[in-house]
Design an enzyme around this catalytic site. Sequence first.
Site, short mmCIF file in Angstrom:
data_model
loop_
_atom_site.label_atom_id
_atom_site.label_comp_id
_atom_site.label_asym_id
_atom_site.label_seq_id
_atom_site.Cartn_x
_atom_site.Cartn_y
_atom_site.Cartn_z
N ASN A 1 0.93 3.19 -4.21
CA ASN A 1 1.93 3.68 -2.75
C ASN A 1 1.79 5.24 -2.29
OD1 ASN A 1 3.16 3.32 -0.53
ND2 ASN A 1 5.03 3.37 -1.73
N GLY A 2 1.52 5.73 -1.56
CA GLY A 2 1.66 6.94 -1.28
C GLY A 2 0.40 8.02 -0.99
N GLU A 3 0.56 9.45 -1.54
CA GLU A 3 -0.28 10.27 -1.22
C GLU A 3 -0.40 11.29 -2.36
OE1 GLU A 3 -2.65 10.11 0.75
OE2 GLU A 3 -1.47 8.26 2.57
N GLY B 1 11.37 17.16 8.21
CA GLY B 1 12.26 18.41 7.56
C GLY B 1 13.45 17.38 6.80
N CYS C 1 1.16 2.31 1.91
CA CYS C 1 1.10 0.96 1.31
C CYS C 1 1.57 0.25 1.23
CB CYS C 1 -0.50 0.69 -0.05
SG CYS C 1 -1.72 2.18 0.62
N ARG D 1 -2.55 -1.95 2.84
CA ARG D 1 -3.60 -0.08 2.98
C ARG D 1 -3.10 -0.58 4.52
NH1 ARG D 1 -9.62 2.47 2.91
NH2 ARG D 1 -8.37 4.75 2.38
N LEU D 2 -2.32 1.65 4.40
CA LEU D 2 -2.02 1.57 6.21
C LEU D 2 -3.37 3.04 5.56
CD1 LEU D 2 -1.41 2.86 8.52
CD2 LEU D 2 0.25 3.94 7.26
N SER D 3 -4.71 2.52 6.44
CA SER D 3 -5.52 4.04 6.16
C SER D 3 -5.13 5.52 6.43
CB SER D 3 -6.82 3.59 6.34
OG SER D 3 -7.21 1.89 5.91
N ILE D 4 -5.00 6.39 5.40
CA ILE D 4 -4.93 7.72 5.84
C ILE D 4 -6.05 8.90 5.54
CG2 ILE D 4 -3.26 9.61 5.37
CD1 ILE D 4 -2.34 7.49 6.86
#
Length: 630
Positions: free
Chosen positions: A75-77, A364, A2, A50-53
């Site tokens: 913002n993040g996970e 990576g 987000c 929001r970017l829905s994940i």
Amino acid sequence: MCGIAGLFHPQTPKPVDPARVAAMADALAHRGPDGSGVWTAPGVGLGHRRLSIIDVEGSPQPMQTQDGALTVIFNGEIYNFAELRRELAGRGAHFRTQGDTEVLLHGWAAWGPALLDRLNGMFAFALYDARDQSLFLARDRMGVKPLHYVELSDGAIAFASELKGLLAHPLLRRTPDIRAVEDFLAFGYVPDDTCMVAGVKKLPAGHFLHLHRGRSMPRPQRWWDVDFSRRARGSARALEEELVHHLREAVRSRMVADVPVGAFLSGGVDSSAVVALMAEASPRAALTCTIGFDEAGHDERAHAALVAERFATEHRTRVVAADDFALIDTLVHAFDEPFADASALATYRVCELARETVTVALSGDGADEALAGYRRYRFHAAEERVRGLLPATMRESVFGTLGAAYPKADWAPRPLRAKTTLLALARGGGEAYARAVGVTTPELRAALFTPAARSALGGHRAEDRYVEAMRDAPAREPLDRAQYADFQHWLPGDILTKSDRTSMAVSLEAREPLLDHRLVEFSATLPASMRLRGGQGKWLMKKSLERYLPREILYRPKMGFVTPVSAWFRGALAGEAAALAGSRRLLDTGWFDPVVLRRLADEHRSGRAEHGRTLWQFLMLERSLGRLFG
């Protein structure tokens, strides 16, 4: 993934205009095209894109506790959110959503700032606590997610995921900071401890900022740091098994999502390891993508195809022309500040390709820093052994004299380029390493700057931050110190900025499993000989992966994304190189000597000298100055 933005009045709780907060958040719409929200109260305003994940239909932001005491934007996970939910529910917390954002609210209520120690994730968040009228800003351990902030003329603190969020506020004074120009020319990126716009700060990786109404502006506080001073015990076999465990857990935790997940696959060790472990953890075929180049010396498609076939992935490739410089203006917009790591062009293209089929892609990134994969670590360790044999005065006399006399030979095979090595041996380890990671030398920068610019710098020198980081590092050996300094500067300033801005530009969430903090903390304890052995970086990692990957992948020479900017400035961009010396954007600053700029362009185009990377820096700087300051 987000975008977040907001305002906080630390002294007087002045009214906050929701439209102003919305404008700041909407400047970040590319980070969150799936939804938006704004919340305001006296003296505070929070905005979100929001970017829905996870919990795609739920978890709107800004999010509040039921009693309205706490409000958060994030913002993040948080990869361990399910585990934390269970723990918090056991303490009496009642959850209304299925996502990870609500964990921050209940976690703050339970543990306060100590919540950060429990989080495994990538994040930048802002949490307003109405009970004591405080705003808490925090950034993840490695600096995967960015957060900028500034004190405005009306006393408000404005913050945003990207600089463009702050630029949307009319009270931001757009004054360039020449120290950031010095830093950019030294390294090719603007480090996290400075900004091109004077007064703007970036919250450092592993830090938080806790603002209380009625109190003065505090300094950011470090809540995490990588420690290279301890050593793990055990046999090589036991440490190998522990490393594989951390690798598995890091990849598996980052596969959790309610949207399609894929991976970037270059055919190198790091991305191939991620794909191998994804295939092991999933009953379905992994989705992988590769960018190829139309020049054989830069193309890794064959190696990527070998890995894709081995693990039966759904693999997609796209070929990019070696002269794919049409993205310059796109990248200038995405990065805001000048960014001259030319591999950003290829990174943008692979993100673009991935976004056609997935919303999350695993990369990576991070193994080279954590496990000593860069060739410069090998050189630095060898140089430090030589430095240890002679007193500093003798080194300066012997190697300095030889280095000054030895001819510069950019055209020669690497073993014959002794001038740089001799001069490096004459310097201290920190100074030599700072120059090794740099682009434009202090001597060339001094020639490029006008006397007025050198005076304005007031003695500021880009390399000093590396010297200080290596001197003060929690470390035992020279290799530790070099890696630690890269964690402080190179990783957040270059690698993670590149990953964040290029992925977010196309609304893709990039996740870096090889930067899982548990994996990084373990890697830092490995004996230096298990990170770097026999000239082989990432030694233990490669050995541990022999069960998954063929030797032709594990032990082939490192390639990476190579962008032929030097050739461009002797071909299609030769005119751009010549025009730099007459650019009004550059010359009107009063910072640069046009005669020296013209000489660099002429020498490079004629082949008499190699200045491609410096010219690329000036091209990106010229475009960014136009975007930031008009």
